[in-house]
Design a protein around this motif. Structure first.
Motif, PDB file in Angstrom:
ATOM      1  N   GLN A  21       2.377   0.237 -33.722  1.00  0.00           N
ATOM      2  CA  GLN A  21       2.012   0.671 -31.589  1.00  0.00           C
ATOM      3  C   GLN A  21       3.033   1.715 -31.659  1.00  0.00           C
ATOM      4  O   GLN A  21       3.120   1.921 -30.321  1.00  0.00           O
ATOM      5  CB  GLN A  21       1.038  -0.268 -31.178  1.00  0.00           C
ATOM      6  N   GLY A  22       3.957   1.233 -32.787  1.00  0.00           N
ATOM      7  CA  GLY A  22       5.775   1.674 -31.654  1.00  0.00           C
ATOM      8  C   GLY A  22       6.054   0.889 -30.520  1.00  0.00           C
ATOM      9  O   GLY A  22       6.880   0.843 -30.299  1.00  0.00           O
ATOM     10  N   GLN A  23       5.767  -0.766 -30.181  1.00  0.00           N
ATOM     11  CA  GLN A  23       6.483  -1.100 -29.657  1.00  0.00           C
ATOM     12  C   GLN A  23       7.065  -2.411 -29.858  1.00  0.00           C
ATOM     13  O   GLN A  23       7.067  -2.992 -30.646  1.00  0.00           O
ATOM     14  CB  GLN A  23       5.032  -2.592 -29.259  1.00  0.00           C
ATOM     15  N   PHE A  24       8.480  -1.778 -30.529  1.00  0.00           N
ATOM     16  CA  PHE A  24       9.253  -3.141 -31.377  1.00  0.00           C
ATOM     17  C   PHE A  24       9.839  -3.990 -30.580  1.00  0.00           C
ATOM     18  O   PHE A  24      10.126  -5.165 -31.562  1.00  0.00           O
ATOM     19  CB  PHE A  24      10.064  -1.621 -31.982  1.00  0.00           C
ATOM     20  N   GLN A  25       9.845  -3.722 -29.177  1.00  0.00           N
ATOM     21  CA  GLN A  25      10.350  -5.039 -28.940  1.00  0.00           C
ATOM     22  C   GLN A  25       9.369  -6.217 -29.201  1.00  0.00           C
ATOM     23  O   GLN A  25      10.075  -7.864 -29.169  1.00  0.00           O
ATOM     24  CB  GLN A  25      11.290  -4.760 -27.420  1.00  0.00           C
ATOM     25  N   GLN A  26       8.488  -5.560 -28.489  1.00  0.00           N
ATOM     26  CA  GLN A  26       7.143  -6.992 -28.981  1.00  0.00           C
ATOM     27  C   GLN A  26       7.447  -7.567 -30.351  1.00  0.00           C
ATOM     28  O   GLN A  26       6.800  -7.894 -30.237  1.00  0.00           O
ATOM     29  CB  GLN A  26       5.536  -6.522 -28.188  1.00  0.00           C
ATOM     30  N   TYR A  31       7.629 -11.757 -34.455  1.00  0.00           N
ATOM     31  CA  TYR A  31       8.570 -11.901 -36.060  1.00  0.00           C
ATOM     32  C   TYR A  31       9.098 -13.168 -35.935  1.00  0.00           C
ATOM     33  O   TYR A  31       9.373 -13.878 -35.928  1.00  0.00           O
ATOM     34  CB  TYR A  31       8.958 -10.875 -36.662  1.00  0.00           C
ATOM     35  N   THR A  32      10.060 -12.942 -34.126  1.00  0.00           N
ATOM     36  CA  THR A  32      10.918 -14.094 -34.234  1.00  0.00           C
ATOM     37  C   THR A  32       9.960 -15.784 -33.973  1.00  0.00           C
ATOM     38  O   THR A  32      10.601 -16.555 -34.840  1.00  0.00           O
ATOM     39  CB  THR A  32      11.334 -13.955 -32.438  1.00  0.00           C
ATOM     40  N   ASP A  33       8.639 -15.594 -33.173  1.00  0.00           N
ATOM     41  CA  ASP A  33       7.831 -16.743 -33.251  1.00  0.00           C
ATOM     42  C   ASP A  33       7.539 -17.207 -34.218  1.00  0.00           C
ATOM     43  O   ASP A  33       7.676 -18.757 -34.562  1.00  0.00           O
ATOM     44  CB  ASP A  33       6.764 -16.054 -32.312  1.00  0.00           C
ATOM     45  N   ALA A  34       6.978 -16.105 -35.055  1.00  0.00           N
ATOM     46  CA  ALA A  34       6.689 -16.677 -36.997  1.00  0.00           C
ATOM     47  C   ALA A  34       7.522 -17.512 -37.267  1.00  0.00           C
ATOM     48  O   ALA A  34       7.682 -18.077 -37.712  1.00  0.00           O
ATOM     49  CB  ALA A  34       6.200 -15.342 -37.631  1.00  0.00           C
ATOM     50  N   TYR A  55      11.607 -11.127 -41.070  1.00  0.00           N
ATOM     51  CA  TYR A  55      13.251 -10.932 -41.414  1.00  0.00           C
ATOM     52  C   TYR A  55      13.122  -9.334 -41.843  1.00  0.00           C
ATOM     53  O   TYR A  55      13.817  -8.340 -41.308  1.00  0.00           O
ATOM     54  CB  TYR A  55      14.416 -11.816 -42.068  1.00  0.00           C
ATOM     55  N   SER A  56      12.750  -9.024 -42.853  1.00  0.00           N
ATOM     56  CA  SER A  56      12.227  -7.570 -43.369  1.00  0.00           C
ATOM     57  C   SER A  56      12.083  -6.941 -42.702  1.00  0.00           C
ATOM     58  O   SER A  56      12.870  -5.795 -42.472  1.00  0.00           O
ATOM     59  CB  SER A  56      11.850  -7.910 -44.902  1.00  0.00           C
ATOM     60  N   ASN A  57      10.869  -6.837 -41.924  1.00  0.00           N
ATOM     61  CA  ASN A  57      10.160  -6.364 -41.207  1.00  0.00           C
ATOM     62  C   ASN A  57      10.851  -6.245 -39.355  1.00  0.00           C
ATOM     63  O   ASN A  57      10.568  -5.054 -38.771  1.00  0.00           O
ATOM     64  CB  ASN A  57       9.059  -7.391 -40.722  1.00  0.00           C
ATOM     65  N   ARG A  58      11.358  -7.786 -39.071  1.00  0.00           N
ATOM     66  CA  ARG A  58      12.065  -7.164 -37.930  1.00  0.00           C
ATOM     67  C   ARG A  58      13.278  -6.216 -37.761  1.00  0.00           C
ATOM     68  O   ARG A  58      13.839  -5.915 -36.665  1.00  0.00           O
ATOM     69  CB  ARG A  58      12.159  -8.910 -37.786  1.00  0.00           C
ATOM     70  N   SER A  59      13.995  -6.525 -39.355  1.00  0.00           N
ATOM     71  CA  SER A  59      15.129  -5.518 -39.935  1.00  0.00           C
ATOM     72  C   SER A  59      14.553  -3.900 -39.414  1.00  0.00           C
ATOM     73  O   SER A  59      15.274  -3.241 -38.993  1.00  0.00           O
ATOM     74  CB  SER A  59      15.795  -5.377 -40.817  1.00  0.00           C
ATOM     75  N   GLN A  60      13.442  -3.612 -39.613  1.00  0.00           N
ATOM     76  CA  GLN A  60      12.208  -2.311 -39.211  1.00  0.00           C
ATOM     77  C   GLN A  60      12.999  -1.630 -38.059  1.00  0.00           C
ATOM     78  O   GLN A  60      13.322  -1.201 -36.986  1.00  0.00           O
ATOM     79  CB  GLN A  60      11.850  -2.170 -40.523  1.00  0.00           C
TER      80      GLN A  60
END
Length: 975
Positions: A21-26, A31-34, A55-60
């Motif tokens: 949905q383009g809500q990258f900060q959310q 991902y951080t919680d996970a 980690y990989s998804n958060r990197s993107q």
């Protein structure tokens, strides 16, 4: 565990949905919680896979938010868990490319090609990245063609013109240091056949030149390093390492160093924070290469055909890469296969007569290299079992040596003990007690044999290295040392002197401790100075300096030494050598003389408890007071210490550089020494110290630079590019872990730098300095808040900073609130910031009748819009009227002028803002200033600004041009 894993999967899926949905900060938050859940679970393949994905998804997400450093860090973390993960490697390469780090991007892309070639295929994203990199390379096609031609000509010269060999090799080295050149070399010299042939020649120039070229090729490239490993091979590198030459083994070691850094990707891995006891996760092919390299190094160490220099290089590589914290995780394997080999070298004493076996060739530094390697291994062990295995291996080796109770075995045993005492001291100390080696040392010390006496006295001196152990040696070895000090052998005498010095100085700076007779330290120091100034033997002078390094903890010795011009000149002369141990002793003396060592703050409560318990309380010597060490610093400066310190900055030893930084900082505390330091090249010399070295050393050097930048014109102290290089180390002082003084001085220095010019302000922003400076504007600490605001005042003239105040945030509100503080310098800085922000960057009258290009017109409109937004933000602050009413009525004319200047900017912005000001009580204050004749309330300059404001209001039609200048009724209603 299953429930936790399910929860982490749900959070990761929520992150995936937010990403779509383009809500990258959310998505980042999910991902951080996970990851918070996953990192607490016991690691298995499934958990590893989940952590990699998060980690990989958060990197993107970070890439999409243009936070490329965070993206690189997360992609590297993902690769820690799954080294061959293609998405993570692609994303890191993408982040590298977007942040302008093309070398790293190409390196990752090449590694990605290497991985995907072995797999089933490559996805579209990978193809897109490779196309992008190819396009970037194609834009330089003409340059690459030129480089290719140059490389071809150089190889032709190397192969066919022996008289031009050295020049051609040097030229090829220069080309190989650039990515394009390195790729051209590998492309032309297929499978590195030519370089492999050249390195096998018997002439020194060919071998040395080829090693340097291969080192350049291996740097920052997994593919090229792997090619060297496969095509050139370790056998040829080992041959070079074993050579009896001063440069060839060193360059071979640099090649191995670069290969390990590239193949293991250590440069990127070391940037990621992780627990010290958790090793890096390498894939199997990399582990095999690591194993082969370490086996080669250990075989060379245990090979008597290997030169002493080559052996030192191998030991140095082990020091750099053996540990699990930052290296290749070879510690456990080293204990099994490497420790016996290294101890055999430690047992070598060249002075012993050769029997049936030949000695290992050693240098003067080999034993110290062994001690460092053993220390690194021992301190990298994380369990009691590992430490027990290490100690047992050493113990068994010493037992085996002692089985033959002859002179040679005794000497070798104590030689091993000395090596352990210089490295893993606890292991050496345990062997010293369990194997009854104290009696052996005493017997050898009284044997009358110069060799046995020297080996024994060295061991006794080293066993006193730890202050908490010195008391035991005091009772066991002091009499022996006194007897040996009477020896006719000068070397034994000076080593005994160092041992006595260690015992005498074991009290440290505590003047209340009476371990030795009063005046003993001064007597011993006098003896050390005599050896230092009269002996032509370098080793004797080295030991004398070592003794003074301990004795100068005594304040009386400090006072005597700074007055001994001959001894100081002898110490300055010793600084010309390249021996790290000698230089560390000398820099320690300088630190002691200037009192720039760390001093533990007194705890009154603990002192009261110690008094009650009748425990000893350390007491500072009266000659360690500020007035005494300030005078000692003056004498050292007069003696010429500043040029010596500048020279010492060039040494490679990080510990020596830290000591030099300490002394420089101490001298910079006195403003009158800063000019001479700059004149002698100290500012230039301190920059590398602030960027590279130990954390303490970098901080001390950066603080010294900050002090110089505060009181000296930065344009004179740091001319040209150097001023831009200064920004990064100064900004590092703004980290929260630094002291308030370090932070305050950094802010002061940045204030000066930001006032120099646009290029410096841009560099501060580029180095992410804005948030670091801004955070201290919220500080409770009065001085830090003031300094940060003053720095911000100088920064806001930069266009990018202005944009930061126009977005949705409370920065303008904070500035207005700071204007209402009682701290006058803080108020001036906040007003100055608002004055610059509210000023339109261009004069509209200059463009009234000018035909502007579309781009220029767009830029002008952008300036006008930014100015309007900032002015609106200022006036929208709830307390604006109340704050500025008091500021306009201030009796400090500078504060009053800045407040009036801001009001003029607001009125000038547009009629709407002017009408809002007219409707406030501020107009009463303005009228009063305009009419008053009292010079204690305002001055002519400020009246002029008020007149400008009223004229603008008159022009807008907000007030009438009568004698009372009343407000028009209709405008008041509108307002």
């Amino acid at each position: 565990m299953s429930t936790s894993s399910n929860n982490s999967n749900e959070l990761r899926e929520q992150g995936n949905q937010a990403f779509k949905q383009g809500q990258f900060q959310q998505a980042i938050d999910r991902y951080t919680d996970a990851l918070d859940i996953l990192n607490k679970l016991q690691i298995n393949e499934e958990i590893k896979n989940d952590i990699t994905k998060c980690y990989s998804n958060r990197s993107q997400c970070y890439i999409n938010l243009e936070q490329y450093d965070d993206a690189i860090e997360d992609a590297t973390r993902a690769l820690e868990y799954t080294p061959a993960d293609q998405k993570s490697l692609y994303r890191r390469a993408n982040a590298f490319e977007r942040s302008g780090r093309l070398k790293e991007a190409i390196s990752d892309a090449q590694r990605l090609i290497s991985i995907t070639a072995k797999g089933s295929g490559t996805d579209e994203q990978t193809y897109a990245l490779l196309r992008k990199l190819r396009e970037s390379a194609q834009s330089k096609v003409s340059q690459q063609t030129q480089v290719n031609n140059q490389v071809q000509q150089m190889f032709e010269t190397i192969l066919s013109k022996p008289d031009q060999l050295e020049t051609a090799l040097n030229n090829l080295l220069v080309v190989s240091r650039e990515v394009a050149g390195a790729e051209a070399v590998v492309a032309y010299d297929t499978d590195l056949r030519h370089l492999t042939d050249i390195i096998q020649r018997n002439d020194r120039i060919s071998v040395l030149g080829t090693l340097r070229i291969l080192s350049a090729l291996a740097k920052n490239s997994y593919k090229r390093a792997e090619t060297i490993y496969n095509k050139v091979g370790l056998k040829l590198v080992a041959r070079c390492l074993a050579m009896d030459d001063t440069e060839i083994p060193t360059n071979a070691a640099i090649l191995i160093h670069n290969m390990l850094m590239s193949i293991c990707d250590l440069e990127n891995r070391r940037k990621v924070r992780k627990p010290m006891n958790v090793p890096y996760n390498f894939d199997q092919p990399v582990i095999e290469i690591i194993n082969e390299i370490f086996r080669m190094l250990l075989d060379l160490i245990d090979n008597k055909a290997c030169s002493g220099v080559g052996r030192d290089c191998c030991l140095d590589l082990i020091v750099k890469f053996v540990d699990r914290a930052n290296g290749c995780n070879w510690t456990s394997k080293f204990i099994i296969s490497g420790l016996p080999k290294v101890l055999r070298v430690a047992a070598t004493v060249p002075e012993l007569p050769e029997t049936e076996k030949k000695h290992y060739p050693l240098t003067a530094h080999t034993k110290m290299h062994i001690s460092m390697a053993l220390s690194i291994v021992y301190h990298d062990l994380v369990s009691d079992k590992e430490r027990e295995d290490f100690n047992n291996e050493c113990m068994e080796f010493v037992k085996a040596l002692r089985e033959r109770d002859d002179m040679q075995s005794r000497v070798r045993t104590i030689s091993v003990l000395s090596t352990l005492l210089q490295g893993p001291f606890d292991t050496g100390n345990a062997i010293l007690g369990s194997q009854n080696l104290v009696d052996l040392m005493i017997t050898m010390a009284g044997s009358g044999d110069p060799l046995q006496e020297r080996i024994a006295v060295e061991a006794i001196v080293l066993s006193a290295s730890k202050k908490d152990k010195a008391a035991g040696i005091l009772s066991l070895g002091s009499e022996i040392l006194k007897n040996l000090y009477q020896s006719a052998n000068e070397q034994i005498k000076v080593i005994a002197l160092v041992g006595l010095s260690k015992i005498a100085s074991s009290k440290g700076t505590d003047s209340a401790a009476n371990l030795v007779t009063e005046g003993s330290c001064q007597t011993l120091a006098l003896a050390c100075c005599k050896f230092l100034t009269t002996s032509p033997n370098f080793d004797i002078r080295r030991w004398a300096a070592d003794g003074l390094a301990y004795l100068t903890l005594d304040a009386d010795v400090k006072e005597d030494l700074v007055d001994n011009t001959a001894a100081l000149k002898a110490l300055f002369g010793l600084c010309q050598c390249d021996d790290a141990h000698v230089l560390y002793s000398i820099t320690t003396i300088f630190v002691n003389l200037t009192n720039t060592y760390d001093i533990r703050k007194k705890d009154k409560q603990m002192e009261e408890l110690a008094t009650y318990a009748k425990q000893h309380i350390p007491k500072e010597h009266e000659k360690d007071a500020a007035e005494f060490f300030e005078e000692r610093r003056r004498k050292l400066v007069d003696a010429g210490i500043i040029p010596v310190l500048v020279q010492l900055c060039k040494h490679k030893s990080e510990n020596c550089r830290e000591q030099v930084a300490r002394v420089f900082l101490g001298l910079c505390e006195n403003e009158k020494y800063r000019g001479p330091i700059v004149a002698a090249g100290g500012a230039k010399a301190l920059l590398p110290l602030a960027l590279d070295g130990t954390q303490v050393g970098k901080t001390k050097a950066a603080q010294a630079l900050a002090k110089i930048a505060i009181t000296t014109n930065p344009e004179n102290a740091f001319p040209g590019q150097r001023m831009l290089e200064l920004v990064r180390p100064i900004l590092k002082l703004l980290k929260l872990e630094n002291t308030s003084l370090e932070t305050f001085e950094a802010l002061m220095a940045l204030t000066n730098l930001a006032g120099i010019g646009e290029s410096v302000r841009k560099r501060i922003i580029k180095e992410q300095g804005f948030p670091d400076i801004e955070q201290y504007m919220y500080e409770d600490h009065k001085m830090l808040r003031r300094a940060a605001t003053e720095c911000m005042c100088n920064l806001v003239s930069q266009e990018e900073v202005v944009k930061m105040f126009t977005t949705e945030n409370d920065r303008i509100k904070l500035m207005v609130l700071l204007c209402g503080e009682e701290d006058e310098p803080l108020v001036k800085a906040a007003l100055g910031t608002l004055a610059i922000l509210s000023s339109l960057q261009v004069d509209l009258d200059d463009f009234k009748d000018v035909e502007l290009a579309e781009e220029d017109r767009k830029k002008l409109n952008e300036y006008i819009e930014d100015n309007r937004m900032i002015c609106e933000k200022i006036i929208n602050v709830q307390s604006f009227t109340e704050v500025f009413k008091h500021l306009c009525a201030s009796t400090n004319f500078e504060v009053q002028f800045r407040a009036l200047y801001i009001l003029r900017n607001l009125v000038k912005a547009n009629k709407e803002l002017a009408s809002r000001i007219v409707a406030t009580e501020l107009m009463d204050v303005l009228f009063a200033i305009k009419e008053t004749k009292d010079e204690h309330l305002t001055n002519e300059k400020n009246r002029k600004v008020v007149s400008d404001i009223l004229q603008l209001c008159l022009k807008y039609g907000l007030i009438q041009p009568n004698e009372n200048l009343t407000i028009l009724e209709e405008d008041e209603t509108d307002a």
